[in-house]
Design an enzyme around this catalytic site. Structure first.
Site, PDB file in Angstrom:
ATOM      1  N   TYR A 125       0.853  -1.190   0.000  1.00 24.52           N
ATOM      2  CA  TYR A 125       0.000   0.000   0.000  1.00 24.52           C
ATOM      3  C   TYR A 125       0.885   1.235   0.000  1.00 24.52           C
ATOM      4  CZ  TYR A 125      -4.981  -0.786   0.171  1.00 24.52           C
ATOM      5  OH  TYR A 125      -6.271  -1.038  -0.184  1.00 24.52           O
TER       6      TYR A 125
ATOM      7  N   LYS B  66      -1.362   2.374 -24.887  1.00 25.66           N
ATOM      8  CA  LYS B  66      -1.772   2.405 -26.295  1.00 25.66           C
ATOM      9  C   LYS B  66      -0.533   2.625 -27.154  1.00 25.66           C
ATOM     10  CE  LYS B  66      -6.540   3.828 -25.384  1.00 25.66           C
ATOM     11  NZ  LYS B  66      -6.695   4.452 -24.070  1.00 25.66           N
TER      12      LYS B  66
ATOM     13  N   THR C 241      -3.263   7.446 -21.297  1.00 31.72           N
ATOM     14  CA  THR C 241      -3.043   6.078 -20.841  1.00 31.72           C
ATOM     15  C   THR C 241      -1.597   5.749 -21.203  1.00 31.72           C
ATOM     16  OG1 THR C 241      -3.910   5.280 -22.943  1.00 31.72           O
ATOM     17  CG2 THR C 241      -5.415   5.227 -21.069  1.00 31.72           C
TER      18      THR C 241
ATOM     19  N   ARG D  30      -0.854  -1.422 -18.809  1.00 30.88           N
ATOM     20  CA  ARG D  30      -2.174  -0.797 -18.722  1.00 30.88           C
ATOM     21  C   ARG D  30      -2.157   0.192 -17.572  1.00 30.88           C
ATOM     22  NH1 ARG D  30      -5.165  -3.126 -22.124  1.00 30.88           N
ATOM     23  NH2 ARG D  30      -6.811  -1.668 -21.618  1.00 30.88           N
TER      24      ARG D  30
ATOM     25  N   GLU E  53      -0.529   4.847  -0.374  1.00 32.46           N
ATOM     26  CA  GLU E  53      -1.293   6.093  -0.571  1.00 32.46           C
ATOM     27  C   GLU E  53      -0.439   7.299  -0.218  1.00 32.46           C
ATOM     28  OE1 GLU E  53      -5.171   5.994   1.313  1.00 32.46           O
ATOM     29  OE2 GLU E  53      -5.482   4.000   0.488  1.00 32.46           O
TER      30      GLU E  53
ATOM     31  N   ASP F  40      -6.626  15.166 -23.572  1.00 32.15           N
ATOM     32  CA  ASP F  40      -6.541  13.724 -23.321  1.00 32.15           C
ATOM     33  C   ASP F  40      -5.801  13.140 -24.529  1.00 32.15           C
ATOM     34  OD1 ASP F  40      -6.957  11.002 -23.239  1.00 32.15           O
ATOM     35  OD2 ASP F  40      -9.055  11.144 -22.618  1.00 32.15           O
TER      36      ASP F  40
HETATM   37  N1  DSN Z   1     -10.857   1.888 -24.687  1.00 34.70           N
HETATM   38  C1  DSN Z   1     -10.092   2.944 -25.283  1.00 34.70           C
HETATM   39  C2  DSN Z   1     -10.204   2.931 -26.757  1.00 34.70           C
HETATM   40  O1  DSN Z   1     -10.354   1.861 -27.299  1.00 34.70           O
HETATM   41  O2  DSN Z   1     -10.123   3.967 -27.401  1.00 34.70           O
HETATM   42  C3  DSN Z   1     -10.451   4.234 -24.716  1.00 34.70           C
HETATM   43  O3  DSN Z   1     -11.690   4.181 -24.120  1.00 34.70           O
END
Ligand code: DSN
Length: 478
Positions: A64, A273, A270, A279, A66, A241
């Site tokens: 943990y 990607k 994120t 992730r 935090e 974003d």
């Molecule tokens: N799940 C991601 C996407 O496929 O674009 C973002 O929500």
């Protein structure tokens, strides 16, 4: 590191898991086989490196932590501090950001951290100052009630869902839509491109607290300098974003006006990607928002995941290597080759092409819904996902589009010639698929007809295309 070491590491891990629950070990092995054999064109997926994957499978998971580096609510966080500080340092250096917060568990979490940081900075802090108190616990009941009402009564302007925006940018089914009074800007129906004059007009009329840039299904560059000017003209905080295109920013394919980091007050992403990490999510911001961003946990996040922060540090270190820029450029080259291959064969693409990692096919040109096209492609070994197109008549469930992206196949080493062959396979499946009918004879949005032999043939061709580019070539689980 030797290739043998990678293979031994994963084989040993599976052996240990198999001794406890063999079905989990089998599922992990089967997932590798499936990923190796399919043509993965999901624009938001990738293949993380063995080092990134291994950094997640260890005892950091048990801790943990935090709080933030050096300021925890739990004792014994010195090693978590090391990896969190490393991940943040790599993120700052990679993106040229003043501050990085690497705890968010996903993109939606990163966006929630950003929203609440802006609300705290722009709504809560002035209210505390006005009441001459240091923290919310010191407010009177009446002042606290008034502040809660004010926090829940703010405005957000973001890109509309069917133009490629994201559900977490203030849409009603998501918590962001319940928090904010939201309006959206679309794209020009003739070109499919963002019309910045219309965005400016919407901002002037609506006066949002937050202007959101960024998308999950828009195949073009966005001029973040212009969006920042629009935000400034109405006193809005500018948030971007960049979850989908963070890898293109990291790899310096998107620079100048197209790099959001120097222009936005706050940037979310994120890490899994085009950035090719584990992730997870991340927030970058200007110094004035740093303290509020660092309150993400426990404001909206559960305890940090130290094992994932360790993996973020590894992946971000990889993205700082010179070969990542080459990878990022090849992602775009491949997407453009795929788009050109599809266009040449007669496909209809939203905006007529791409300048990033994704292509949006309007499958109404093939007489199909997105759902029918997605399933027919899946039967043929091609993994994609359906997506709305602008002014989509089929809504967000059936849709009229297929979104495809090149980050994953580029990681495997496929190049532009193979993208043309991929376009041929996609076009073949979509031209050979017909829309099905319901039992009562009406047109179905889900049923479709595709000769199984043709699907099998395409799946074999897809496997042949992948054969020279094995996934995780060093890993042999046999
Ligand atoms: N799940 C991601 C996407 O496929 O674009 C973002 O929500």
């Amino acid at each position: 590191m030797s290739r043998n070491a990678e293979s031994t590491a994963f084989r040993s891990a599976l052996e240990v898991i198999r001794a406890v629950e063999p079905r989990v070990a089998d599922a992990i092995g089967a997932e590798l086989t499936d990923q190796r054999e399919s043509l993965k064109l999901i624009a938001s997926e990738n293949y993380a490196s063995p080092a990134t994957l291994l950094a997640m499978g260890n005892w950091f998971s048990d801790k943990y932590a935090e709080g933030t580096v050096g300021r925890r609510f739990y004792a014994g966080c010195q090693n978590v501090d090391t990896v969190e500080a490393l991940a943040a340092e790599h993120a700052r250096e990679l993106f040229g950001a003043a501050h990085a917060y690497v705890q968010p568990h996903s993109g939606i979490d990163a966006n929630l951290v950003a929203f609440w940081a802006v609300l705290a900075d722009r709504v809560e802090s002035p209210a505390l100052k006005k009441a001459q108190v240091r923290q919310v616990n010191d407010l009177t009941e009446a002042d606290w009630f008034a502040l809660r009402r004010e926090l829940g009564n703010q405005r957000m302007l973001g890109m509309s869902l069917d133009a490629g925006g994201h559900l977490t940018h203030g849409f009603r089914p998501n918590i962001s839509g319940k928090m904010f009074d939201q309006r959206s800007y679309g794209t020009d129906p003739a070109t499919g491109l963002i019309d910045y004059d219309r965005v400016a007009e919407a901002a002037r009329e609506f006066k949002p607290l937050i202007l959101v840039g960024g998308y999950s299904a828009y195949p073009r560059k966005v001029n973040f300098r212009i969006l920042r000017e629009i935000a400034d003209s109405v006193g809005a905080t500018f948030m971007v974003d960049m979850a989908h295109f963070a890898g293109l920013v990291a790899g310096k394919v998107f620079t100048g006006d197209f790099d959001p980091v120097p222009h936005a007050h706050i940037v979310t992403t994120t890490t899994h990607k085009s950035l090719r990490g584990p992730r997870g999510g991340m927030v970058l911001c200007q110094p004035e928002l740093a303290d509020q961003v660092d309150r993400g946990c426990p404001m909206v996040l559960g305890g940090p995941l130290p094992h994932v922060m360790a993996a973020k540090a590894v992946a971000l270190a990889e993205a700082r290597r010179p070969d990542f820029a080459d990878y990022a450029q090849r992602i775009v080259d491949n997407a453009q080759a795929l788009a050109e291959g599809l266009l040449r064969r007669g496909a209809k693409l939203v905006t007529g092409g791409t300048d990033n990692h994704l292509v949006l096919i309007d499958v109404s040109g093939y007489g199909l819904t997105g759902r029918q096209a997605e399933q027919a492609l899946l039967d043929s070994g091609i993994v994609t996902n359906r997506n709305s197109v602008p002014q989509d008549p089929n809504g967000a469930w059936y849709t009229s589009g297929i979104r495809i992206g090149t980050p994953a196949l580029t990681t495997r080493g496929l190049g532009t010639a193979e993208m043309d062959q991929t376009a041929e396979l996609i076009h073949t499946v979509l031209t050979q698929t017909t829309a099905g009918a319901n039992a009562d004879g009406t047109a179905s949005k889900a049923k479709y007809n595709l000769d199984p032999d043709l699907a099998d043939k395409v799946a074999r061709q897809a496997t042949d295309l992948l054969a020279p580019h094995p996934l995780y070539p060093a890993i042999d689980l046999a």
